[in-house]
Design an enzyme around this catalytic site. Structure first.
Site, PDB file in Angstrom:
ATOM      1  N   LYS A 155       6.350-164.802 -20.491  1.00  0.00           N
ATOM      2  CA  LYS A 155       5.826-163.825 -21.460  1.00  0.00           C
ATOM      3  C   LYS A 155       6.488-162.471 -21.264  1.00  0.00           C
ATOM      4  O   LYS A 155       7.010-161.859 -22.198  1.00  0.00           O
ATOM      5  CB  LYS A 155       4.306-163.686 -21.304  1.00  0.00           C
ATOM      6  CG  LYS A 155       3.719-162.650 -22.243  1.00  0.00           C
ATOM      7  CD  LYS A 155       2.353-162.177 -21.803  1.00  0.00           C
ATOM      8  CE  LYS A 155       2.452-161.184 -20.673  1.00  0.00           C
ATOM      9  NZ  LYS A 155       1.182-160.558 -20.302  1.00  0.00           N
ATOM     10  N   CYS A 225     -11.087-161.503 -32.344  1.00  0.00           N
ATOM     11  CA  CYS A 225     -11.139-162.900 -31.896  1.00  0.00           C
ATOM     12  C   CYS A 225     -11.257-162.927 -30.371  1.00  0.00           C
ATOM     13  O   CYS A 225     -10.363-163.383 -29.658  1.00  0.00           O
ATOM     14  CB  CYS A 225      -9.895-163.653 -32.372  1.00  0.00           C
ATOM     15  SG  CYS A 225     -10.082-165.451 -32.296  1.00  0.00           S
ATOM     16  N   CYS A 232     -16.653-163.477 -35.600  1.00  0.00           N
ATOM     17  CA  CYS A 232     -16.260-164.232 -36.796  1.00  0.00           C
ATOM     18  C   CYS A 232     -16.851-163.619 -38.070  1.00  0.00           C
ATOM     19  O   CYS A 232     -16.221-163.686 -39.129  1.00  0.00           O
ATOM     20  CB  CYS A 232     -16.700-165.686 -36.672  1.00  0.00           C
ATOM     21  SG  CYS A 232     -15.940-166.534 -35.266  1.00  0.00           S
ATOM     22  N   CYS A 235     -14.532-161.164 -39.408  1.00  0.00           N
ATOM     23  CA  CYS A 235     -13.128-161.622 -39.472  1.00  0.00           C
ATOM     24  C   CYS A 235     -12.767-162.060 -40.895  1.00  0.00           C
ATOM     25  O   CYS A 235     -13.479-162.863 -41.503  1.00  0.00           O
ATOM     26  CB  CYS A 235     -12.924-162.783 -38.495  1.00  0.00           C
ATOM     27  SG  CYS A 235     -11.233-163.423 -38.511  1.00  0.00           S
ATOM     28  N   CYS A 241     -10.607-170.366 -41.045  1.00  0.00           N
ATOM     29  CA  CYS A 241     -10.444-170.675 -39.625  1.00  0.00           C
ATOM     30  C   CYS A 241     -11.208-171.951 -39.239  1.00  0.00           C
ATOM     31  O   CYS A 241     -12.433-172.001 -39.370  1.00  0.00           O
ATOM     32  CB  CYS A 241     -10.950-169.501 -38.789  1.00  0.00           C
ATOM     33  SG  CYS A 241     -10.869-169.834 -37.021  1.00  0.00           S
TER      34      CYS A 241
HETATM   35  S1  SF4 Z   1     -12.988-166.708 -37.643  1.00  0.00           S
HETATM   36 FE1  SF4 Z   1     -11.500-167.710 -36.293  1.00  0.00          FE
HETATM   37  S2  SF4 Z   1      -9.843-166.233 -36.104  1.00  0.00           S
HETATM   38 FE2  SF4 Z   1     -11.618-165.110 -36.878  1.00  0.00          FE
HETATM   39  S3  SF4 Z   1     -12.643-164.310 -35.059  1.00  0.00           S
HETATM   40 FE3  SF4 Z   1     -13.604-166.279 -35.533  1.00  0.00          FE
HETATM   41  S4  SF4 Z   1     -12.492-167.774 -34.288  1.00  0.00           S
HETATM   42 FE4  SF4 Z   1     -11.235-165.902 -34.374  1.00  0.00          FE
END
Ligand code: SF4
Length: 247
Positions: A155, A225, A232, A235, A241
């Site tokens: 990395k 995340c 979520c 998000c 997702c």
């Molecule tokens: S919806 Fe998926 S990408 Fe978004 S925070 Fe939750 S687990 Fe992470």
């Protein structure tokens, strides 16, 4: 064999080997019933051969001349994750504020008094001595030499190649990138380590995105995340997702 020769062969075949050519001025005799049916079958067969010949020609036809120079070879579409472009666009939107911890860190923060000191201090001292002795105080310019330094993994080597040398040598994958790539199913199958994730991502992610993806996903993993109890509800990817349910 070039396209011209292919066309010559197929054209001569399409004339039909069994046809007798009439002499100039020779009258066509009226066909008997059986002969007319045979002639129709020949005619249909000839049309089918011509159609087949035309289809064959297409495969050899070059778009910019008979030699086909400067044409890109046809490539079968490879695997890529469903919805990844929209997911990436959503992450860019969520990261547009550039206000995650990763956005604030720079070389000036290398000395972090709150960091666990044990191995980092040891590695920094050892690496500094090696750089002085072998690289005239600079850093090496290859991944192989970078990962040979104490405490430097793939990395950090790929990050150093991009930041210090302007060379994109691979995707820098840490625990954030590893976790999020698996949650979004950006790997063909579940991966067990960041190195495995790096290989899986590099198989399909366009190379022009390799440099951007680390900072983007690290900040996304720090703010939204999260490793435990990801946010979520906030998000933009929750509808796209596969991991949003049940988290
Ligand atoms: S919806 Fe998926 S990408 Fe978004 S925070 Fe939750 S687990 Fe992470």
């Amino acid at each position: 064999m070039n396209a011209a020769s292919v066309r010559m062969v197929t054209r001569s075949r399409s004339l039909g080997s069994g046809s007798r050519q009439r002499a100039v001025g020779e009258e066509a005799a009226p066909l008997q019933r059986g002969e007319a049916a045979a002639e129709r079958r020949k005619s249909h067969s000839c049309v089918r051969r011509q159609q087949k010949a035309q289809r064959l020609n297409v495969a050899y036809e070059a778009s910019d001349g008979e030699k086909g120079e400067n044409t890109e070879p046809l490539r079968a579409p490879g695997w890529e994750p469903q919805d990844w472009r929209q997911q990436l666009a959503n992450i860019r939107t969520m990261r547009s504020g550039k206000d995650a911890p990763v956005d604030q860190l720079g070389a000036e923060h290398c000395y972090d008094p709150s960091a666990p000191p044990k191995n980092k201090v040891k590695y920094i001292k050892q690496t500094s001595a090696i750089l002085q002795q072998r690289y005239d105080g600079d850093i090496p310019a290859s991944v192989a030499e970078l990962v040979a330094l104490p405490g430097v993994g793939p990395k950090m080597a790929h990050l150093a190649m991009a930041v210090a040398w302007g060379t994109v040598s691979g995707i820098a994958v840490d625990t954030h990138v590893h976790r999020i790539a698996n949650r979004l199913r950006w790997t063909k199958k579940t991966t067990k380590s960041p190195e495995e994730t790096r290989t899986a991502l590099e198989e399909w992610l366009p190379r022009e995105l390799w440099r951007e993806i680390n900072g983007l996903l690290v900040g996304f993993g720090q703010q939204t995340c999260l490793p435990v109890r990801p946010r979520c509800q906030a998000c933009l990817n929750r509808a796209l997702c596969p991991a949003a349910q049940g988290l």
